[in-house]
Each structure stands twice: as structure tokens, then as C-alpha cells.
Motif scaffolding. Structure first.
Motif, PDB file in Angstrom:
ATOM      1  N   GLN A  53       0.826  -1.206   0.000  1.00  0.00           N
ATOM      2  CA  GLN A  53       0.000   0.000   0.000  1.00  0.00           C
ATOM      3  C   GLN A  53       0.862   1.258   0.000  1.00  0.00           C
ATOM      4  N   THR A  99      -8.343  -0.792   4.764  1.00  0.00           N
ATOM      5  CA  THR A  99      -7.113  -0.321   4.124  1.00  0.00           C
ATOM      6  C   THR A  99      -6.404   0.663   5.054  1.00  0.00           C
ATOM      7  N   LEU A 110      -8.838 -12.030   6.392  1.00  0.00           N
ATOM      8  CA  LEU A 110      -7.877 -10.950   6.146  1.00  0.00           C
ATOM      9  C   LEU A 110      -6.484 -11.394   6.576  1.00  0.00           C
ATOM     10  N   ARG A 111      -5.515 -11.079   5.750  1.00  0.00           N
ATOM     11  CA  ARG A 111      -4.141 -11.511   6.031  1.00  0.00           C
ATOM     12  C   ARG A 111      -3.441 -10.455   6.880  1.00  0.00           C
ATOM     13  N   THR A 115       0.434  -9.227   2.877  1.00  0.00           N
ATOM     14  CA  THR A 115      -0.218  -8.633   4.049  1.00  0.00           C
ATOM     15  C   THR A 115      -1.264  -7.611   3.621  1.00  0.00           C
ATOM     16  N   GLU A 116      -2.448  -7.746   4.215  1.00  0.00           N
ATOM     17  CA  GLU A 116      -3.525  -6.789   3.974  1.00  0.00           C
ATOM     18  C   GLU A 116      -3.738  -5.852   5.161  1.00  0.00           C
TER      19      GLU A 116
END
Length: 490
Positions: A99, A278, A311-312, A321-322
Motif C-alpha cells: 500500500q 485499508t 484478512l491476512r 499482508t492486507e
């Protein structure tokens, strides 16, 4: 580990004599470095450097074409240093590296290119209706801008402020959060590597009550732009107001994400997850209140919870990774306290609400989902600023808009529906500065981004930044020699 600089003044790093503020990696709790706080003396030096750079015209009097070229060179330099800049941002904030690269650093470069394009098309106004006069309205830079960036997206939002200020010919001083200064430090170095004249962009690091307060109150600083919490925004705006100093405030949010039964179901599930999880849930525009129409609740809630469970959560350096760690121990504890409040108030905790058991170090949380039928519950009213969603059910569109608007905040709203007429009604009814329909978090830099109510004052964007970082000047000229009344002639 050696200290990072306290300030960057007139093109040179400076280490101050203030108290050492540790900079912690939230993923493993190690100290990355420490920064000696810039006190009022360094703030004054930065203001003097910015004022000198503005007054002598090294930047303020350059042509639009020269400023465009420099802004684009800065963007290119950011792109070239993107890998290092993203790694620094991730180490300092815990934002997943994927991200940081795709959203934050890419956006930083885009900010400079956007304003380079914008100033090439900006125009004044001419009024020639009066038979004897022509009046033109032009804009000139305000002088020195004080910019205060937040800890949750320091590079992207810091770059927006710097680009918006200097594009119109101003000098500036940016203060990053003491919690996450390193990305902005690197950004300022890259800006100078591109060849920007010394003194145009300066930096001071430290706490808001010390460094920030000195910046806001300095007489050579003409305007203040702040992104952060509402309580801090009130204090800054009050101090600036005492000096009749214009300010823009992008503050907190408690945004509603409304899922109508007419939504594209799969897109609505995806959008709700993106809206709250996010950036590790740490964003003022998070869709933290998920309003679900009762007729689809039995389908939507299990689907949403199934995805939440998968979710990771992991190291922000891992490509998959999230959801990484939240930014600090204190912030993690604050979020957990809200989970306890929800339990105490009788809410259902459908997922999470605890520290993540998979990590010995780092400020990791289980992604949390609570449910209530009380829109006035604490976790529905107060900004939690983390991976914490609250689900509320509604029956009719009237109910949805009433619940969505029952908040002191008004930054953004999300609407998911395939019903055109309902979408048009929603954008009319919702009390927020931005309404996103069937899309998560699309930032159109040409349009204003700013909040209603306690979410802020003013906005950022092309025309809005031009209005804030420039002053209007009206110039009226006679079209021909005028027959003037001659006083004192008897």
C-alpha cells in the motif's frame, strides 16, 4: 542508532538541542531513530529562511513554466526514489509495503504533477462592462505557508500540502507528526535533490504543543494547513484566528458506508472491506459505520465476516499482508478500550476486539466488527481510527440517511446501490463534504476534498488550493483619460 535531523532549513539538515523523541517501528517495537525536537528557535530560523526565499523572488518570481518544470522534476525524483521512500514510510507507520508503494508514494508524485498541470491553466478574470474602466482580478502568492501533516499518511498528505503551497509561488515550512516524521524527512531531501532553491521548502520536527504551536504563532507564517484530529484542529484554528491567519482544517470522520438491497452485492462487500481495513483502518475517511438494509442483512453480514476472518494480518513487509500493525502502543490500547466499551454497553462483538495472538512484538490487532441497534452508542459516535467497524441495520432510505447524518462529523459518505434515483437522492440527503457512490476512496484532485461539521474547515484540491495559497488583487484601469472633477479650483 544515529539521530535523524530535527529540521531542514535553507537546504541543510539541522539537529536541534531539544528533547530526543524516539521513532518506533510499530511492527517490531524497535527504535528506528530519535529526533531532537525543534524548539521555537529552530522554527524561527525556518520561518526566516522561508520568508527570505519568498521575498527575494528566487521561487516566487519564477515563471509558471519554470515552476512547472521544477514540480515535474520533483515528481520524477520521487518516482526514482520510490522504493526507498516506501520502505521508510512502512517502517515508520506499519502501513503494508504494497500500500505504501501503490497508494502513498505514487500519490506523492502525482500531487506534484497535478499542480504542475493546474498552474499552466489557471487564469485571472477581466470585467470590462463599465464604459470608462477595465478591471482585472489577479492572484498572487500569500508568502509563507505553515503545513502540518498527520501520522497516518505522512508522505501522501504531506506531499499534497507542499505541492499545493509551492505551485503558486509560496515558500513553506512543513511539520510532520513526531510519531512518523521519517517519510517526510526523506521527501524533503528528494525535493532538494531535484534542485528546488534553498529555503523554499523547510521542515521542523517535534510535538504539536511545542513545534507546532511555535509554527502556527510565528509572525512570518501567513497561512496554516492542518490535517489531523478535531481537538487539535480546534486549538490550531483558535491560535491562528487570534492572529487573523487563514487556516484550512481536514479533521476527523465517522463515515457511513450505506449498503442498500439494490447494491451489486459482491462490490458492496468488497467496498465495505476496503473502506474500513485499508491503511490499517487508520484514515479519517474510513467507512467505519456500515449501514446494512435489513432485507439483505442475513446475507451480507455472514459474507462480510467470512472475509474479515480471512484478512491476512502480518508483517507490513510481506507482499501478501492486507492488515499490518496500528501505529503505536498507545493507539492500540485506545482501540482495545473502545472494544471494551462496546462490550460494556451491550453490543455484540462479531469479530476481533483483542490483540492479535500471532505476534510476540508489534502493535497488531484482530480486525474488529461490532453490531448494535443504537446509533448513539459510543463506538458509533466517536472516531476510533483503526480496524474497527460497527454494523447498524436500517429498513428504509429515510432510516439510512437519518442514521448516517446522526454524527458530529461530515467528511465522506459511501453509497452502494444500482438504483439511479436512490443514488441521486442519497447525494442530496447526506451531510458530508464528499459522497462516493459505488466506489471506495476515489480522490479527484480537481475537486474539493473537505469536511462538513466537525470534519473540517476549507478544502484541498485544484481551485481550493489556489484560493487558499494565493490572495486576490483587484486592479482597475481607466480606458482613456477621464474628465476628473478638479477640487480646490473655487
Amino acid at each position: 542508532m544515529s539521530a535523524s535531523f530535527s529540521a531542514f532549513i535553507a537546504g541543510k539538515p539541522v539537529i536541534g538541542a531539544g528533547p530526543a523523541l524516539p521513532v518506533i517501528n510499530p511492527a517490531d517495537e524497535t527504535e528506528l531513530t530519535h529526533v531532537a525536537e525543534a524548539g521555537p528557535d529552530l522554527v524561527a530560523r525556518a520561518a526566516e529562511a522561508a520568508r527570505a526565499a519568498f521575498d527575494d523572488g528566487r521561487w516566487s518570481r519564477q515563471s509558471v513554466e519554470a515552476r512547472q518544470e521544477m514540480l515535474r522534476r520533483i515528481a520524477d525524483r520521487i518516482d526514482a526514489g520510490a522504493a526507498e521512500l516506501a520502505a521508510i514510510e512502512t517502517a515508520n507507520t506499519g502501513i503494508p509495503l504494497s500500500q505504501s508503494k501503490v497508494r502513498h508514494v505514487a500519490r506523492a508524485g502525482h500531487n506534484f504533477r497535478f499542480f504542475a498541470d493546474y498552474i499552466g491553466q489557471a487564469a485571472g478574470r477581466v470585467y470590462d462592462q463599465a464604459p470608462d474602466h477595465m478591471t482585472l482580478v489577479r492572484r498572487q502568492p500569500v508568502g509563507v505557508a505553515g503545513l502540518i501533516a498527520p501520522w497516518n499518511a505522512p508522505v501522501a498528505l504531506g506531499a499534497m500540502k507542499i505541492a499545493g503551497a509551492i505551485a503558486f509561488g509560496n515558500s513553506c515550512i512543513i511539520k510532520p507528526s513526531e510519531q512518523a516524521p521519517l517519510g517526510v524527512h526523506k521527501l524533503v531531501e528528494l525535493i532538494h535533490d531535484a534542485g528546488l532553491p534553498d529555503g523554499v521548502v523547510n521542515l521542523v520536527s517535534g510535538r504539536g504543543a511545542v513545534t507546532g504551536d511555535a509554527l502556527v504563532r510565528h509572525g512570518d507564517v501567513n497561512v496554516i494547513s492542518f490535517t489531523g484530529g478535531t481537538a487539535t484542529g480546534r486549538a490550531i484554528m483558535s491560535a491562528a484566528g487570534q492572529m487573523l491567519k487563514p487556516s484550512t482544517m481536514e479533521l476527523g470522520g465517522k463515515s457511513a458506508n450505506i449498503i442498500f438491497d439494490s447494491a451489486d452485492f459482491d462490490q458492496a462487500v468488497d467496498g465495505a472491506l476496503l473502506g474500513i481495513f485499508t491503511n490499517n483502518g487508520q484514515q479519517c475517511l474510513a467507512g467505519s459505520r456500515i449501514l446494512v438494509q435489513r432485507s439483505i442483512a442475513d446475507r451480507f453480514i455472514p459474507a462480510f465476516l467470512d472475509r474479515v476472518a480471512r484478512l491476512r494480518v502480518g508483517s507490513p513487509l510481506d507482499a501478501g499482508t492486507e492488515l499490518g500493525p496500528v501505529a503505536s502502543r498507545a493507539h492500540r490500547d485506545r482501540i482495545l478500550a473502545y472494544a471494551e466499551t462496546a462490550r460494556r454497553e451491550g453490543m455484540q462483538i462479531l469479530a476481533g476486539g483483542k490483540p492479535h495472538a500471532g505476534f510476540d512484538k508489534g502493535f497488531y490487532l484482530e480486525p474488529t466488527v461490532a453490531m448494535t441497534d443504537d446509533a448513539a452508542a459510543t463506538v458509533c459516535r466517536e472516531e476510533i481510527f483503526g480496524p474497527f467497524a460497527t454494523i447498524l441495520l436500517f429498513d428504509t432510505a429515510d432510516d439510512a440517511f437519518r442514521i448516517a447524518n446522526a454524527t458530529d462529523f461530515g467528511l465522506v459518505s459511501y453509497v452502494w446501490t444500482q438504483d439511479l434515483y436512490l443514488a441521486l437522492r442519497a447525494q442530496e440527503e447526506l451531510q458530508s463534504g464528499v459522497v462516493w457512490i459505488n466506489t471506495p476512496m476515489m480522490r479527484e484532485l480537481r475537486a474539493p476534498f473537505g469536511g462538513w461539521k466537525e470534519s473540517g474547515v476549507g478544502a484541498e484540491g485544484g481551485m481550493d488550493c489556489e484560493a487558499f495559497y494565493t490572495r486576490q488583487k483587484t486592479v482597475t484601469m481607466a480606458r482613456h483619460p477621464l474628465p476628473l472633477r478638479r477640487m480646490g479650483q473655487g
